[in-house]
Scaffold this active site. Structure first.
Site, PDB file in Angstrom:
ATOM      1  N   PHE A 151       0.938  -1.168  -0.042  1.00  0.00           N
ATOM      2  CA  PHE A 151       0.194  -0.083  -0.090  1.00  0.00           C
ATOM      3  C   PHE A 151       0.754   1.195  -0.057  1.00  0.00           C
ATOM      4  CE2 PHE A 151       0.817  -0.387   4.868  1.00  0.00           C
ATOM      5  CZ  PHE A 151       1.204   0.955   4.879  1.00  0.00           C
ATOM      6  N   LYS A 175      -1.463  -7.196  -9.438  1.00  0.00           N
ATOM      7  CA  LYS A 175      -2.481  -7.077  -8.424  1.00  0.00           C
ATOM      8  C   LYS A 175      -2.246  -5.931  -7.417  1.00  0.00           C
ATOM      9  CE  LYS A 175      -2.804  -8.652  -4.345  1.00  0.00           C
ATOM     10  NZ  LYS A 175      -3.586  -7.187  -3.664  1.00  0.00           N
ATOM     11  N   SER A 228       5.089  -7.136   3.642  1.00  0.00           N
ATOM     12  CA  SER A 228       5.621  -7.392   4.924  1.00  0.00           C
ATOM     13  C   SER A 228       6.119  -8.542   4.743  1.00  0.00           C
ATOM     14  CB  SER A 228       4.174  -7.279   5.906  1.00  0.00           C
ATOM     15  OG  SER A 228       3.219  -8.171   5.380  1.00  0.00           O
ATOM     16  N   CYS A 283       9.728   1.513   3.447  1.00  0.00           N
ATOM     17  CA  CYS A 283      10.677   0.508   3.967  1.00  0.00           C
ATOM     18  C   CYS A 283      12.010   0.926   4.306  1.00  0.00           C
ATOM     19  CB  CYS A 283      10.480  -0.548   2.794  1.00  0.00           C
ATOM     20  SG  CYS A 283      11.437   0.128   1.587  1.00  0.00           S
ATOM     21  N   GLU A 384       8.991  -3.870  13.369  1.00  0.00           N
ATOM     22  CA  GLU A 384       8.485  -2.806  12.622  1.00  0.00           C
ATOM     23  C   GLU A 384       7.204  -2.040  12.838  1.00  0.00           C
ATOM     24  OE1 GLU A 384       7.327  -4.187   8.244  1.00  0.00           O
ATOM     25  OE2 GLU A 384       8.542  -2.513   7.639  1.00  0.00           O
TER      26      GLU A 384
HETATM   27  P1  NAD Z   1       1.232  -6.623   2.902  1.00  0.00           P
HETATM   28  O1  NAD Z   1       2.355  -7.894   3.109  1.00  0.00           O
HETATM   29  O2  NAD Z   1      -0.042  -6.698   3.781  1.00  0.00           O
HETATM   30  O3  NAD Z   1       0.604  -6.956   1.231  1.00  0.00           O
HETATM   31  C1  NAD Z   1       1.367  -6.979   0.276  1.00  0.00           C
HETATM   32  C2  NAD Z   1       0.630  -7.597  -0.934  1.00  0.00           C
HETATM   33  O4  NAD Z   1       0.326  -8.911  -0.459  1.00  0.00           O
HETATM   34  C3  NAD Z   1      -0.800  -6.953  -1.063  1.00  0.00           C
HETATM   35  O5  NAD Z   1      -0.892  -6.724  -2.458  1.00  0.00           O
HETATM   36  C4  NAD Z   1      -1.639  -7.871  -0.411  1.00  0.00           C
HETATM   37  O6  NAD Z   1      -2.730  -7.923  -1.002  1.00  0.00           O
HETATM   38  C5  NAD Z   1      -0.837  -9.139  -0.658  1.00  0.00           C
HETATM   39  N1  NAD Z   1      -1.331 -10.068   0.353  1.00  0.00           N
HETATM   40  C6  NAD Z   1      -1.754  -9.754   1.899  1.00  0.00           C
HETATM   41  N2  NAD Z   1      -1.723 -11.104   2.324  1.00  0.00           N
HETATM   42  C7  NAD Z   1      -1.431 -12.009   1.489  1.00  0.00           C
HETATM   43  C8  NAD Z   1      -1.358 -13.562   1.405  1.00  0.00           C
HETATM   44  N3  NAD Z   1      -1.884 -14.142   2.428  1.00  0.00           N
HETATM   45  N4  NAD Z   1      -1.124 -14.340   0.385  1.00  0.00           N
HETATM   46  C9  NAD Z   1      -0.769 -13.402  -0.983  1.00  0.00           C
HETATM   47  N5  NAD Z   1      -0.615 -11.971  -0.699  1.00  0.00           N
HETATM   48  C10 NAD Z   1      -1.178 -11.477   0.144  1.00  0.00           C
HETATM   49  O7  NAD Z   1       1.922  -5.431   2.899  1.00  0.00           O
HETATM   50  P2  NAD Z   1       1.409  -3.811   2.957  1.00  0.00           P
HETATM   51  O8  NAD Z   1       0.954  -3.574   4.391  1.00  0.00           O
HETATM   52  O9  NAD Z   1       0.576  -3.617   1.947  1.00  0.00           O
HETATM   53  O10 NAD Z   1       2.886  -3.021   2.736  1.00  0.00           O
HETATM   54  C11 NAD Z   1       3.687  -2.701   4.066  1.00  0.00           C
HETATM   55  C12 NAD Z   1       4.778  -3.566   4.128  1.00  0.00           C
HETATM   56  O11 NAD Z   1       5.693  -3.643   2.998  1.00  0.00           O
HETATM   57  C13 NAD Z   1       5.655  -3.114   5.071  1.00  0.00           C
HETATM   58  O12 NAD Z   1       6.265  -4.037   5.951  1.00  0.00           O
HETATM   59  C14 NAD Z   1       6.889  -2.611   4.416  1.00  0.00           C
HETATM   60  O13 NAD Z   1       8.312  -2.516   5.136  1.00  0.00           O
HETATM   61  C15 NAD Z   1       7.173  -3.268   3.117  1.00  0.00           C
HETATM   62  N6  NAD Z   1       7.657  -2.660   2.236  1.00  0.00           N
HETATM   63  C16 NAD Z   1       8.883  -3.334   1.783  1.00  0.00           C
HETATM   64  C17 NAD Z   1       9.557  -2.608   0.762  1.00  0.00           C
HETATM   65  C18 NAD Z   1      10.867  -3.395   0.426  1.00  0.00           C
HETATM   66  O14 NAD Z   1      11.409  -2.708  -0.632  1.00  0.00           O
HETATM   67  N7  NAD Z   1      11.562  -4.138   0.891  1.00  0.00           N
HETATM   68  C19 NAD Z   1       8.998  -1.737  -0.075  1.00  0.00           C
HETATM   69  C20 NAD Z   1       7.578  -1.076   0.210  1.00  0.00           C
HETATM   70  C21 NAD Z   1       7.201  -1.627   1.352  1.00  0.00           C
END
Ligand code: NAD
Length: 484
Positions: A151, A175, A228, A283, A384
């Site tokens: 997000f 997606k 995450s 991140c 985090e």
């Molecule tokens: P999230 O893990 O909740 O969701 C990420 C994506 O995965 C979304 O599209 C979501 O719909 C999908 N998803 C959720 N549950 C799932 C499942 N069980 N199976 C498959 N797909 C699933 O992450 P978020 O809250 O949207 O984003 C924030 C996180 O992203 C933070 O932890 C942040 O540190 C990380 N982030 C990392 C980087 C990097 O480059 N390392 C960059 C940006 C954000």
């Protein structure tokens, strides 16, 4: 005018989802419902993959220079819609307009780099590997790729992958995050207007069931995920179990080391942006400050003063310096971490709980929050938080910082502020993080460098952006020839 329910884009058509389930997308500053996003069905995931698969052969046979032509036009179209895209990002995510402009700019930079695909995907050759025998290594596209987006950077993160995948001749299913699907929806409309062959780019809205269906589909060759760590681990295991290649970028907990010889004024303003930019939902956000050799006496009062001056408000208001976090749920989570910091004995110098933004009483705001006298075992130091909170730990020497940084399971970024080249060099060499900042608070690689972390912040081999992305989206084939 925003659509009341978002459609999917499959095989060159905007189609209504058959799913009966939708989720509200809310503006986190105003609490206004912006649109509804469908939780598309597994059947719709399959249709998107089938459409991408059907488009692949023609697209891979399109010369790279023609595919690059689409990228040039994509860049121009994003530039044309730059302000609208930035405003949409602010509305759905909460970040300030300037921060949103920054991420749209980085999305464009990735398109810029992908425009170089005719040379970036060149192979190599050797004559006479044995007498009269030549070898040529070519890079070829593979088929359908999928991206599962987070997000927090709705414009930029998917563009660490999409331009490279398309330019190298693959087809794509995106997606978006169901929390912030609007920016990519608008970008898909822009893409649809480019006249790409039907099925080359597809978008389906939804969440975990849909993601699993996309990963499991036999026509999908690879998966890119940013989000995450717990979900990332599932994605890495699940996609590997289905034989896919994967880039999985996970969560983070980033330390900032401040040496006594650092330029304190610049360090303070840089820490403000690192910790409180995007309301701490980066991140690369610094969330632990390791103050070395007693420098906290000078540093902490200045951090406090600077943080108190930050104007929290609605990101579309140009005077706002920090927006809300993304949702009520996120707000509650960040507040619970602050509660925990207090309960575990850290000294709360600035408390962002309960902040009021009078014009937006229902916004998901958390003010800048600073803890001092923190210790490495505290929850606020280990986990985090993903909000505008940092903790200061006093540390005698640089050497004492390493065990603290090493103890974290994450390895996304770490920064050092110092005037000593020796300290900076040693730090860069020793710390096991994918992105190191030296007198830089947000160590974000530009588009022609790879972006990815280490340890639990990254699973895979090749990273997003640049040449790594070109290599990820292509397979190397070696042709060995002898002519009689
Ligand atoms: P999230 O893990 O909740 O969701 C990420 C994506 O995965 C979304 O599209 C979501 O719909 C999908 N998803 C959720 N549950 C799932 C499942 N069980 N199976 C498959 N797909 C699933 O992450 P978020 O809250 O949207 O984003 C924030 C996180 O992203 C933070 O932890 C942040 O540190 C990380 N982030 C990392 C980087 C990097 O480059 N390392 C960059 C940006 C954000």
């Amino acid at each position: 005018m925003l659509p009341s329910v978002l459609n999917n884009y499959i095989g060159g058509e905007w189609v209504e989802s058959k799913s009966a389930t939708t989720r509200e997308v809310r503006n986190p500053a105003t609490d206004q419902v912006l649109t509804q996003v469908p939780m598309s069905t597994v059947e719709e995931a399959n249709q998107a993959v089938e459409a991408a698969h059907a488009a692949f052969q023609e697209w891979r046979a399109t010369p790279p220079i023609t595919r690059a032509g689409y990228m040039f036009r994509l860049k121009a179209a994003i530039e044309e819609n730059f302000e609208e895209l930035a405003a949409l990002t602010t509305q759905e995510n909460g970040k300030t307009l300037d921060e949103a402009r920054g991420e749209v700019r980085r999305a464009i930079e990735n398109v810029d780099v992908a425009c170089g695909v005719p040379s970036l995907m060149m192979g190599y050759n050797a004559e006479d590997v044995s007498q009269g025998i030549d070898s040529v290594a070519v890079r070829q596209p593979m088929g359908v790729f999928v991206h599962l987006a987070p997000f927090n950077f709705p414009a930029m993160v998917p563009y660490w992958f999409i331009p490279y995948a398309l330019a190298t001749g693959n087809t794509f299913v995106l997606k978006p995050s169901s929390q912030t699907p609007l920016t990519q929806y608008r970008l898909a409309e822009i893409m649809a207007d480019l006249g790409l062959p039907d099925g080359v780019f597809n978008l389906v809205n939804g969440t975990s069931d849909l993601a699993d269906a996309l990963m499991a589909h036999p026509h999908v060759k690879g998966v890119t995920f940013v989000g995450s760590t717990p979900v990332g681990k599932h994605v890495y295991e699940y996609s590997a179990a289905h034989g896919k290649r994967a880039i999985v970028q996970g969560g983070a907990k980033n330390s900032i080391v401040v040496m006594p010889d650092a330029n304190m004024k610049r360090t303070v303003s840089t820490i403000m942006t690192s910790a409180f930019g995007c309301a701490g939902q980066r991140c690369l956000a610094g969330s632990v400050v390791l103050a070395v050799g007693g420098c906290e006496k000078e540093l902490v009062p200045q951090l406090l003063e600077a943080a108190k001056r930050i104007k929290v408000g609605y990101g579309l208001d140009e005077s706002a310096q920090m927006g809300p976090v993304v949702s009520k749920k996120a707000q509650k989570k960040v507040v619970s971490y602050i509660d925990k910091g207090v309960a575990e004995g850290a000294k709360l110098l600035l408390d962002g709980r309960g902040i009021q933004v009078p014009e937006y009483p229902n916004g998901c705001f958390v003010g800048p929050t600073i803890f001092a006298d923190a210790t490495p075992d505290m929850t606020i130091v280990r986990e985090e938080i993903f909000g505008p909170v940092f903790a200061v730990i006093s540390v005698p020497t640089l050497e004492d910082c390493y065990p603290i940084i090493d103890a974290s399971p994450f390895g996304n970024a770490a920064c050092i502020f110092t005037a000593s080249g020796k300290a900076a060099r040693e730090f860069s060499h020793r710390v096991e993080c994918g992105n190191i900042g030296v007198n830089i608070g947000i160590a974000a690689a530009i588009a022609f460098f790879p972006f990815g972390g280490m340890r639990d912040s990254f699973f895979g081999t090749l990273h997003g952006q640049g040449q790594d992305a070109i290599n990820f989206f292509t397979d190397t084939k070696v042709v060995i020839s002898r002519w009689f």
